[in-house]
Write a protein that holds these residues in place. Structure first.
Motif, PDB file in Angstrom:
ATOM      1  N   HIS A  15       0.949  -1.182  -0.015  1.00 30.38           N
ATOM      2  CA  HIS A  15      -0.048   0.102   0.180  1.00 30.38           C
ATOM      3  C   HIS A  15       0.939   1.277   0.043  1.00 30.38           C
ATOM      4  O   HIS A  15       0.607   2.253  -0.757  1.00 30.38           O
ATOM      5  N   ARG A  56       1.992   1.696  -3.526  1.00 30.50           N
ATOM      6  CA  ARG A  56       1.021   1.432  -4.372  1.00 30.50           C
ATOM      7  C   ARG A  56       0.878   2.310  -5.805  1.00 30.50           C
ATOM      8  O   ARG A  56       0.413   1.609  -7.077  1.00 30.50           O
ATOM      9  N   PHE A  57       1.593   3.413  -5.918  1.00 30.71           N
ATOM     10  CA  PHE A  57       1.456   4.292  -7.086  1.00 30.71           C
ATOM     11  C   PHE A  57       2.875   3.782  -7.861  1.00 30.71           C
ATOM     12  O   PHE A  57       2.820   4.184  -9.136  1.00 30.71           O
ATOM     13  N   PRO A  82      -3.173   0.257  -8.249  1.00 34.43           N
ATOM     14  CA  PRO A  82      -3.017   1.039  -6.960  1.00 34.43           C
ATOM     15  C   PRO A  82      -4.733   1.160  -6.491  1.00 34.43           C
ATOM     16  O   PRO A  82      -4.679   1.065  -5.116  1.00 34.43           O
ATOM     17  N   GLU A 118      -5.531   0.006  -2.501  1.00 37.45           N
ATOM     18  CA  GLU A 118      -6.003   0.750  -1.589  1.00 37.45           C
ATOM     19  C   GLU A 118      -7.399   0.268  -0.992  1.00 37.45           C
ATOM     20  O   GLU A 118      -7.410   0.316   0.312  1.00 37.45           O
TER      21      GLU A 118
END
Length: 461
Positions: A95, A98-99, A106, A110
């Motif tokens: 997390h 995540r990007f 992503p 999330e």
């Protein structure tokens, strides 16, 4: 020059940082292979793992995956040693990054994190991680979990934790890779058989970390000097490299000493003596020394005498392993200890290595290093011979009694105390006198039936 440094929260790196090691790890990712980064205390394993996590593009990964995300997992955060916590720790780490995943991952990460970050239900936490990895696989991606201090984690982890990591890898072999940091090779991990295929992966692909190459070491010295607002001469740099062998922990302490005392170019002998007596240097040398096996200590202690006896010819492989870790280097047809400080420490080490325990295949005689073991009673000799022939594997008490006691013995009548007396007699002959605990013949506890495990070269501290 300052602009050429790559900044990170854990320190600074320079272009070409640990280039050979980084290239090795890049090849693993290209093949989709897991492996272990192995180095003694202060070798710079954590810095290397931090570097590749911070700058994954430096790995030049040529795999067929559409994307690769390197995810560091801090096993020190596994506070309760529960499997559900391990899965939530993995989920939290993904997390946080995540990007770096390609869309639509992503958003999925999330969603999974928010839904399960407080769940103590093992099935739900495990399902969240499995769903995440399944989505990565579906999108032709690759996740690399970086697990530092992995051997330390395995010493205290319940089997359920290591089996959980193994099952993850077994379920996602095409999209999941482990890179673990360890002080020792996989064979010294407790209960390695519980890792199954994961053990063979970590034992097959090894990136040894030790002394830095001269270009890296000089960059490191220049970096330390800039931080102190000073500049060291070429002669100072050369002497620091000569004394430390470029070993990171020793080089850092030696640089700090040189920058603090601001001496007016003392003689080489003064440097060597003063640094050799410095408490920080001696502490770091001691940590390195204690991380070696008895065989490795014995070989290093005998290098100055050019005495490297070994009946199996395995000393060359052991010396090569020591070379990878920055302890010695090959010079011509021989070997020499790497760095004046380590050389002097080895000569004065309180507890020298005793060498590998082996049996002469022709005569059956037992040896420790180059010294023949004498005074063994028949049962003790039979026990030691069996252990030499079956090293590393944990042996239960009943199995040892069946294998070692003479034919015709009423096995049911042999007590655990009788086995212990034989074990005690063997230990009196082979264990170092100053050892706090056995290093060759270890007692196995925490299993259904107690037993013993034998390391012919000595188990590192």
């Amino acid at each position: 020059m300052r602009d050429s440094l790559e900044s990170s929260r854990g320190g600074r790196f320079w272009p070409g940082f640990r280039q050979e090691s980084v290239a090795c790890l890049g090849r693993w990712l290209t093949m989709g292979s897991s492996g272990a980064v192995v180095g003694l205390a202060g070798a710079g394993k954590s810095n290397l793992l931090q570097y590749i996590a911070r700058y994954p593009e430096r790995l030049h990964n040529q795999s067929q995956a559409r994307f690769t995300v390197l995810v560091p997992i801090d096993l020190n955060h596994l506070v309760d040693r529960q499997p559900a916590t391990l899965y939530r720790l993995i989920l939290r780490a993904c997390h946080h990054l995540r990007f770096r995943f390609l869309a639509p991952l992503p958003a999925l990460i999330e969603q999974l994190y928010e839904a399960y970050k407080h769940s103590n239900d093992l099935f739900l936490a495990q399902t969240a991680v499995y769903d995440l990895l399944a989505a990565v696989e579906q999108n032709q991606g690759q996740v690399v979990l970086i697990l530092d201090q992995f051997d330390g984690f395995c010493r205290t982890a319940a089997p359920e934790l290591t089996l959980g990591l193994r099952s993850l890898r077994d379920s996602f072999k095409e999209s999941l890779v482990y890179i673990v940091g360890m002080r020792q090779a996989a064979m010294y991990m407790p209960e390695p058989e519980l890792l199954g295929d994961l053990y063979s992966l970590l034992d097959t692909h090894i990136c040894w970390v030790g002394g830095m190459r001269p270009s890296d070491a000089r960059q490191f010295i220049a970096q330390e000097a800039r931080r102190a607002g000073q500049q060291l001469s070429i002669g100072d740099e050369a002497l620091l490299l000569e004394l430390t062998g470029g070993y990171p922990a020793l080089l850092k302490a030696a640089c700090a000493w040189r920058l603090e005392v601001r001496l007016e170019r003392p003689s080489a002998s003064q440097w060597r003596y003063l640094l050799g007596q410095h408490p920080t240097i001696r502490s770091r040398l001691s940590s390195i020394w204690q991380g070696l096996t008895q065989e490795e200590q014995w070989l290093l202690a005998n290098l100055p005498d050019d005495s490297q006896p070994n009946e199996t010819g395995s000393s060359t492989a052991v010396l090569a392993s020591l070379g990878y870790r920055g302890m010695c280097q090959q010079v011509g047809a021989g070997w020499q200890i790497n760095g004046g400080l380590l050389h002097d420490f080895v000569q004065t080490a309180v507890q020298r290595g005793l060498g590998r325990i082996w049996q002469d295949g022709r005569t059956g005689a037992m040896f420790q290093g180059s010294q023949r073991l004498v005074g063994l009673r028949p049962l003790e000799e039979a026990l030691l011979a069996y252990l030499v022939q079956h090293p590393y594997k944990p042996h239960t008490k009943s199995a040892l009694i069946r294998q070692v006691w003479p034919e015709g013995t009423q096995i049911e009548g042999v007590t655990d105390d009788s086995l212990y007396q034989a074990v005690r007699g063997v230990r009196q002959k082979i264990e170092p006198e100053t050892a706090v605990a056995p290093v060759y013949l270890l007692t196995k506890r925490g299993v259904d039936e107690g037993g013993y495990q034998f390391f012919p070269e000595g188990n590192p501290a």
